[in-house]
Scaffold this active site. Sequence first.
Site: not given
Length: 160
Positions: A57, A59, A87, A90
């Site tokens: 992801h 991040e 999320c 993250c």
Amino acid sequence: MPVEADDAKYLAEAIRLAQEGASSNRGGPFGAIIVQDGKIIGKGNNGVTSTNDPTAHAEVTAIRHACKEIADFQLDGATIYSSCEPCPMCLAAIYWARIERVVYACTRDDAADIGFDDAHIYNELPLSNEERSIRIETMMRDEGLEAFKAWREKEDKVRY
């Protein structure tokens, strides 16, 4: 959350990375940057589909980049700017990295509207292991505790 002077500039860069990553088919429309002491030390966009890594992801990618850049596993005093609300994975990585502040543009509901719905994860978190949709089991605890005992007694460990 109070707005700081350069927030819009940094968030615009995270949004640009989201657009760039999505248009190049590296992954979903998510981007993030990390700023520490007024300097961008980490950048990332979603690379899940291009790397076949479900943890890639934006991040997490930005955290990995920033930690490598400063040669440290903690990002004390840093701010992460993300094109979308982080999320659960993250957000946990942000806490582990000791990032001080999160600034984001789109919400998790906005992400759900385009097919990135993580509500099921939020719903699972407060459940006991027995109630979760993924089967979670524990065994060999005594053997596992041996590594913990060795760590507790280790004189030269790097704490985090």
